[in-house]
Design an enzyme around this catalytic site. Structure first.
Site, mmCIF file in Angstrom:
data_model
loop_
_atom_site.group_PDB
_atom_site.id
_atom_site.type_symbol
_atom_site.label_atom_id
_atom_site.label_comp_id
_atom_site.label_asym_id
_atom_site.label_seq_id
_atom_site.Cartn_x
_atom_site.Cartn_y
_atom_site.Cartn_z
ATOM 1 N N ARG A 422 0.859 -1.181 0.000
ATOM 2 C CA ARG A 422 0.000 0.000 0.000
ATOM 3 C C ARG A 422 0.901 1.238 0.000
ATOM 4 N NH1 ARG A 422 -2.225 -3.421 4.076
ATOM 5 N NH2 ARG A 422 -4.302 -4.233 3.525
ATOM 6 N N LYS A 447 -2.364 -1.781 7.862
ATOM 7 C CA LYS A 447 -3.812 -1.618 8.028
ATOM 8 C C LYS A 447 -4.354 -2.710 8.940
ATOM 9 C CE LYS A 447 -8.029 -1.014 5.316
ATOM 10 N NZ LYS A 447 -8.613 -1.004 3.958
ATOM 11 N N HIS A 512 -2.210 2.432 -5.855
ATOM 12 C CA HIS A 512 -2.859 1.215 -5.375
ATOM 13 C C HIS A 512 -3.133 0.239 -6.526
ATOM 14 C CE1 HIS A 512 -4.467 -0.575 -1.727
ATOM 15 N NE2 HIS A 512 -5.472 -1.072 -2.427
ATOM 16 N N ARG A 515 -0.621 -2.458 -6.654
ATOM 17 C CA ARG A 515 -0.909 -3.551 -5.712
ATOM 18 C C ARG A 515 -1.933 -4.518 -6.320
ATOM 19 N NH1 ARG A 515 -1.248 -4.861 -0.042
ATOM 20 N NH2 ARG A 515 -3.369 -5.347 0.651
ATOM 21 N N HIS A 538 -4.818 -9.369 3.790
ATOM 22 C CA HIS A 538 -6.286 -9.318 3.862
ATOM 23 C C HIS A 538 -6.779 -10.172 5.026
ATOM 24 C CE1 HIS A 538 -6.627 -8.324 -0.713
ATOM 25 N NE2 HIS A 538 -6.335 -7.254 0.023
ATOM 26 N N TYR A 547 -9.793 -10.753 -7.248
ATOM 27 C CA TYR A 547 -8.800 -10.860 -8.320
ATOM 28 C C TYR A 547 -9.068 -12.051 -9.231
ATOM 29 C CZ TYR A 547 -6.472 -7.439 -5.426
ATOM 30 O OH TYR A 547 -6.202 -6.316 -4.708
#
Length: 582
Positions: A422, A447, A512, A515, A538, A547
């Site tokens: 990120r 995050k 982003h 990524r 995640h 994805y």
């Protein structure tokens, strides 16, 4: 609600400015008569004519016409709208004589004002006149400073000649073309204690554009509106930095700090500074009735150790909720009113993401701040749009990296794509996190306040080592303007924007997007989606499965039924043609 009107000049024409506290109902009424919002004046406005004025009076009979403020000299202010329609300056219905024009000089009309120069620029201020502004835009070396609302012109003879010709003045700019620093003899910067927090000191700077612009470049600085001064950490290093920065201007640093106030232990960390800035920014917009609710809300958010971005988002949503309910006590707002309010937000075109943020902010307030026993607030969740992220192909990624010439900027993008980071993780990357021997990168406090390990791409190891020897940064891999401070997120985004512009690609990609591209390309190479989930950090596999919808290899393997039936038909025709004819 009473509306205040006054005469303003906006976009090269005279208008009727309409001032009032925010109210959605009034805004809708004004839109109905063709009113437009002005960010410059922070008001709504309509054309300056009798018909528009009569429409206003019909809608709002209690109009108040504003009188001039004593001593006010702002270039925006024109003679006030008078109390009668004749004094208002509106043309009569019949026998309208030609207006008497005042052939004053252009400089007088523009209220031309020369300010102290800033570095290599002359600084001047004018009133907005569209024809003049359009001409200034065409002069190479003339720039608009949006913060101070001034024009800046390169101190060059050709620029001086061109600008003075447009402004119809002579010898307006001095001939100090190559002076490096502006000297302010007798000026001083005063340091005083900050009573609210002894780790900070108040810095009072003379009202000179050069000095004000320079103080903003010092690390950790922030402005305090209540005290009308700048705030800086009360450390010896900061005091020394002030001396070094302002010594060329011969500005004296005058300290009124008590003995022992300046201490190296007063260093402020980045999160503390971000929280202070966020709190100061939000409270600067608050009316008195909202202080109690918002203060309790932010204290609870900080107590549960939420991130600065979450605190900012939740508080802004909660503040919007209070503002739209005219700062009523949230406990007095009924469930039906809240549902109706959320429905109105959706009708106004609010995105589902913003709707979820509003719901989360309200739930946090009622559950965590108020802690009402047995109170349960079940709010309808707006359905979220399922949008696919922008993904660059491998060829597009190579093209993007190829157009970046600055080695620091190229390394920023390479490490973002090569490790799937990120943008916040890129700028906060420290040298201790680069594990060269293991070919890994340790991502700390990302995050969700989670650590994780990602790969260090082999192809950038030598580039990183060369970069470290060249730039010799100590803590952060990518330092910003000041030593010891990380590169700003906005700067990384600007690097990406400029690189994308050079490639000529039409995709609306961001940092982003690198990524997203990293994850998609891993999936296309057959990497297990569970591993991709761990690398990206995640919490839920559902986030990673997006994805699978954009993987080129997966999509290319699927054949459309239309292609299948047409192919079968083609094969059948070919067989028929090969059969011998009877």
């Amino acid at each position: 609600m009473t509306l205040i009107i006054r005469k303003i000049e906006h976009k090269g024409a005279v208008r009727i400015g309409i001032f009032f506290e925010r109210n959605n109902a009034i805004q809708q009424q004004l839109k109905g008569i063709g009113a437009t919002y002005s960010k410059t004046f922070q008001c709504w406005y309509i054309d300056y004519n009798k018909a528009a004025y009569q429409q206003l009076k019909i809608l709002f009979p209690d109009l108040q016409i504003q009188q001039p403020v004593a001593g006010e000299t702002s270039s925006r202010d024109l003679p006030p709208i008078a109390q009668s329609e004749l004094q208002l300056g509106l043309p009569p219905l019949v026998n309208n004589p030609e207006p008497i024009t005042n052939k004053a000089s252009l400089a007088h009309k523009l209220r031309l004002e020369l300010l102290p120069p800033l570095g290599k620029y002359w600084v001047f201020k004018i009133r907005y006149v569209q024809s003049v502004v359009n001409q200034l835009k065409l002069v190479k070396g003339v720039y608009w400073h949006s913060t101070y609302k001034v024009y800046m012109a390169n101190r060059h003879p050709k620029v001086k000649e061109a600008v003075e010709r447009i402004l119809e003045v002579s010898n307006f700019f001095p001939e100090n073309y190559l002076e490096k620093e502006v000297v302010f003899e007798g000026k001083s910067i005063v340091l005083r204690p900050h009573l609210e927090n002894v780790k900070w000191m108040q810095v009072y700077v003379p009202a000179q554009l050069v000095l004000l612009e320079k103080i903003k470049r010092i690390s950790m600085v922030r402005y305090s509106k209540p005290n009308a001064c700048f705030l800086l950490p009360a450390t010896p290093a900061v005091v020394n930095a002030l001396v070094v920065h302002f010594e060329p201007h011969r500005v004296v640093i005058q300290s009124e700090l008590p003995q022992g106030y300046v201490n190296r232990r007063n260093v402020v960390n980045k999160k503390q500074l971000d929280l202070a800035r966020t709190k100061s920014h939000l409270f600067s917009k608050l009316p008195e009735p909202a202080h109690y609710f918002v203060s309790n809300y932010m204290d609870t958010l900080m107590a549960v150790n939420y991130s600065v971005s979450t605190i900012r988002t939740y508080t802004q949503q909660f503040l919007q909720f209070l503002r739209d309910f005219e700062y009523r006590d949230p406990k007095d707002i009924t469930y039906k009113e809240t549902v109706r309010y959320l429905a109105s937000l959706m009708e106004r075109g609010l995105s589902a993401t913003s709707g979820h943020a509003m719901v989360n902010a309200l739930l946090f307030y009622y559950n965590q701040v108020e802690q009402i026993p047995g109170y349960e607030l079940k709010l309808p969740r707006p359905k979220k749009e399922k949008k696919l992220p922008t993904v660059l192909t491998k060829e597009e990624c190579l093209l993007l990296f190829g157009v970046v010439e600055n080695p620091k900027h190229k390394l920023l993008l390479l490490i973002g794509y090569g490790a799937g980071l990120r943008v916040s993780e890129i700028v906060n990357l420290e040298w201790r996190d680069i594990l060269f021997a293991e070919h890994k990168i340790h991502i700390r406090n990302a995050k969700g306040k989670k650590d994780r390990m990602v790969m260090l791409p082999m192809r950038i190891v030598r580039s990183l080592e060369y970069y470290k020897e060249t730039y010799q940064t100590k803590k952060y891999v990518f330092e910003g303007q000041f030593a010891g401070e990380p590169y700003s997120v906005r700067s990384v985004q600007e690097v990406m924007r400029m690189a994308l512009k050079k490639t000529g690609l039409e995709k609306k990609a961001t940092v982003h997007s690198l990524r997203h591209s990293f994850a998609t390309h891993l999936l296309e190479h057959g990497t297990d989606i569970r591993y991709i989930q761990q690398i990206l950090g995640h919490s839920s596999i559902k986030t990673t499965t997006i994805y699978t919808h954009i993987s080129a290899s997966a999509v290319n393997k699927i054949i459309s039924p239309l292609d299948q039936i047409t192919e079968q038909e083609y094969e059948k025709k070919s067989e028929d043609e090969l059969k011998p004819k009877k």
